[in-house]
Scaffold this active site. Structure first.
Site, PDB file in Angstrom:
ATOM      1  N   ASP A 260      30.701 -45.004 -71.341  1.00  6.07           N
ATOM      2  CA  ASP A 260      31.905 -44.346 -70.826  1.00  6.07           C
ATOM      3  C   ASP A 260      32.221 -43.042 -71.564  1.00  6.07           C
ATOM      4  O   ASP A 260      32.215 -42.987 -72.794  1.00  6.07           O
ATOM      5  CB  ASP A 260      33.112 -45.276 -70.957  1.00  6.07           C
ATOM      6  CG  ASP A 260      33.012 -46.450 -69.992  1.00  6.07           C
ATOM      7  OD1 ASP A 260      31.942 -46.639 -69.385  1.00  6.07           O
ATOM      8  OD2 ASP A 260      34.011 -47.169 -69.867  1.00  6.07           O
TER       9      ASP A 260
ATOM     10  N   TRP B 118      25.423 -47.945 -66.755  1.00  6.41           N
ATOM     11  CA  TRP B 118      25.457 -47.227 -68.043  1.00  6.41           C
ATOM     12  C   TRP B 118      24.058 -46.890 -68.586  1.00  6.41           C
ATOM     13  O   TRP B 118      23.887 -46.737 -69.798  1.00  6.41           O
ATOM     14  CB  TRP B 118      26.215 -48.041 -69.101  1.00  6.41           C
ATOM     15  CG  TRP B 118      27.380 -48.803 -68.565  1.00  6.41           C
ATOM     16  CD1 TRP B 118      28.447 -48.279 -67.877  1.00  6.41           C
ATOM     17  CD2 TRP B 118      27.614 -50.212 -68.636  1.00  6.41           C
ATOM     18  NE1 TRP B 118      29.316 -49.284 -67.530  1.00  6.41           N
ATOM     19  CE2 TRP B 118      28.846 -50.466 -67.981  1.00  6.41           C
ATOM     20  CE3 TRP B 118      26.901 -51.288 -69.203  1.00  6.41           C
ATOM     21  CZ2 TRP B 118      29.361 -51.759 -67.862  1.00  6.41           C
ATOM     22  CZ3 TRP B 118      27.440 -52.568 -69.088  1.00  6.41           C
ATOM     23  CH2 TRP B 118      28.650 -52.789 -68.431  1.00  6.41           C
ATOM     24  N   GLY B 119      23.059 -46.826 -67.705  1.00  8.18           N
ATOM     25  CA  GLY B 119      21.707 -46.500 -68.180  1.00  8.18           C
ATOM     26  C   GLY B 119      20.973 -47.697 -68.764  1.00  8.18           C
ATOM     27  O   GLY B 119      19.871 -47.548 -69.294  1.00  8.18           O
TER      28      GLY B 119
ATOM     29  N   ASP C 262      30.099 -51.973 -60.942  1.00  8.74           N
ATOM     30  CA  ASP C 262      29.964 -51.998 -62.402  1.00  8.74           C
ATOM     31  C   ASP C 262      29.021 -53.115 -62.865  1.00  8.74           C
ATOM     32  O   ASP C 262      28.471 -53.861 -62.042  1.00  8.74           O
ATOM     33  CB  ASP C 262      31.371 -52.150 -63.003  1.00  8.74           C
ATOM     34  CG  ASP C 262      31.571 -51.288 -64.241  1.00  8.74           C
ATOM     35  OD1 ASP C 262      30.584 -51.031 -64.952  1.00  8.74           O
ATOM     36  OD2 ASP C 262      32.719 -50.880 -64.508  1.00  8.74           O
TER      37      ASP C 262
HETATM   38  C1  GLA Z   1      33.387 -49.724 -67.227  1.00 12.75           C
HETATM   39  C2  GLA Z   1      32.965 -48.446 -66.508  1.00 12.75           C
HETATM   40  C3  GLA Z   1      34.145 -47.490 -66.442  1.00 12.75           C
HETATM   41  C4  GLA Z   1      35.318 -48.150 -65.749  1.00 12.75           C
HETATM   42  C5  GLA Z   1      35.680 -49.452 -66.447  1.00 12.75           C
HETATM   43  C6  GLA Z   1      36.719 -50.249 -65.676  1.00 12.75           C
HETATM   44  O1  GLA Z   1      33.653 -49.482 -68.565  1.00 12.75           O
HETATM   45  O2  GLA Z   1      31.867 -47.854 -67.148  1.00 12.75           O
HETATM   46  O3  GLA Z   1      33.764 -46.303 -65.771  1.00 12.75           O
HETATM   47  O4  GLA Z   1      34.991 -48.387 -64.411  1.00 12.75           O
HETATM   48  O5  GLA Z   1      34.540 -50.283 -66.609  1.00 12.75           O
HETATM   49  O6  GLA Z   1      37.047 -51.456 -66.306  1.00 12.75           O
END
Ligand code: GLA
Length: 377
Positions: free
Chosen positions: A183, A161-162, A126
């Site tokens: 998300d 996330w791009g 992440d």
């Molecule tokens: C981010 C990611 C999610 C998930 C959460 C966990 O928001 O984009 O997919 O993994 O963290 O905290």
């Protein structure tokens, strides 16, 4: 070599968030096999955030949460493997994970060794708490290098996330898939917005490094961590069809233990999965007709390795719509003597041979997906 086709599996986050445990993972693995999800291609069982203790041990190693995973991660991993599944875990480029657990910043190499020692086959990585002074591509290159050299095949699932122009550099990090959006939430608007945002990104999606449009919400019906009102089955069919056509990894996000028959039917539609798992790994491209009357219905075309095409009509709007494809637009001039034999992949029936074009009416949020095979008339 990993990720010949888009990875398929399940991830704990969408439904369970921090409420994860050894028991949940074992029950999920048991039902997974019984339901035939492995036979359908789903392979990676992934534990997302919130699995660790809040501090590392005295040697700087990550420690699994004692109450959630009392027997440690190797025991969980062994159980998952005993079912014929592969085991995935989660960490983060930053000082902390998104939910505030220890991140892998400055611990990349030792963490990769730890994951390897637990038998981990997949790491989601992440982007929260990223240090400002180091560019994202360097942080992903660090973990990419660590994973490639930890003596274990570990699929690298990047999740930024791009952000920070990820499309331009992600392949250089060794990542096998990369999250390209924020998300997902279990509601139609979220599915629609994610899909629309990636329809011009087909040139950034290919074998061994796929555009990950986030975990599926099919079958959540508003329940769980990202449940926000939920969707109906028709919307879940459209969601699944879009992810298949756009060559996204397919990570189930609902509670497998409570999955109903309709959810199972959607997630195991073999003809749709075959489009997604085509070895050439091409994301569908968008036919832009530039015609306002047709604008809500997106027409996507996915070239398949055997010479056929996946063709999808998606009504993304909130009113009835009409989808139309002129075959000229995908490279078939009218006077060739060829047409397309069309097979409806939700009805599982051949609907005939079409020349020059195909047109259909669609209710809001509905879709039709075909496999089209070139035939001589
Ligand atoms: C981010 C990611 C999610 C998930 C959460 C966990 O928001 O984009 O997919 O993994 O963290 O905290």
């Amino acid at each position: 070599m990993l990720a010949h086709t888009p990875p398929m599996g399940w991830n704990s986050w969408n439904t369970f968030g921090e409420n994860i445990s050894e028991e949940l993972i074992k029950e999920t693995a048991d039902d997974w096999i019984e339901l035939g999800l492995l036979d359908a291609g789903y392979q990676y069982l992934v534990i997302d955030d919130c699995w660790a203790e809040k501090t590392r041990d005295k040697d700087g190693l990550l420690v699994p949460d004692h109450s959630k995973f009392p027997n440690g991660m190797k025991a969980v991993s062994d159980y998952v493997h005993s079912k014929g599944l592969k085991f995935g875990m989660y960490s983060c480029v930053g000082t902390m994970t998104c939910a505030g657990y220890p991140g892998s910043f400055e611990h990349e190499f030792v963490d990769a060794e730890t994951f390897a020692s637990w038998g981990v086959d997949y790491l989601k990585y992440d982007y929260c708490y990223k240090p400002h002074h180091i560019p994202g591509h360097i942080l992903y290159k660090r973990m990419g290098m660590a994973l490639k050299n930890c003596q274990k095949d570990i699929l690298f699932s990047a999740c930024n996330w791009g952000a920070d122009d990820v499309y331009a550099w992600i392949r250089s990090t060794g990542a096998h898939m990369y999250r390209s959006t924020g998300d997902i939430e279990d509601k139609w608007e979220s599915i629609r917005d994610i899909a629309l945002s990636q329809m011009d990104k087909d040139c950034y999606n290919a074998s061994h490094c796929y555009n990950d449009m986030d975990m599926l919400v099919v079958g959540m019906y508003g329940k769980g961590n990202v449940g926000r009102g939920g969707c109906n089955d028709e919307e879940y069919r459209t969601h699944f069809s879009l992810w298949c056509m756009m060559n996204s990894p397919l990570m189930i996000g609902c509670d497998i233990r409570k999955m109903g028959q309709e959810t199972l039917n959607i997630l195991t539609n073999k003809e749709l999965i075959a489009l997604n798992q085509d070895p050439e790994g091409r994301q569908a491209y968008l036919i832009d007709r530039g015609n306002a009357a047709y604008n809500n219905v997106k027409v996507l075309v996915k070239p398949i390795s055997d010479g056929s095409f996946g063709i999808g009509f998606f009504n993304m709007g909130d009113t009835d719509g009409r989808g139309s494809l002129q075959f000229w637009d995908i490279g078939l001039p009218s006077l060739t003597g060829y047409g397309f034999k069309m097979r409806d992949l939700w009805e599982h029936e051949n609907i005939g041979v079409y020349k020059e074009n195909y047109t259909c009416n669609l209710k809001p949020h509905h879709c039709k997906v075909f496999r089209a095979e070139l035939v001589k008339n």
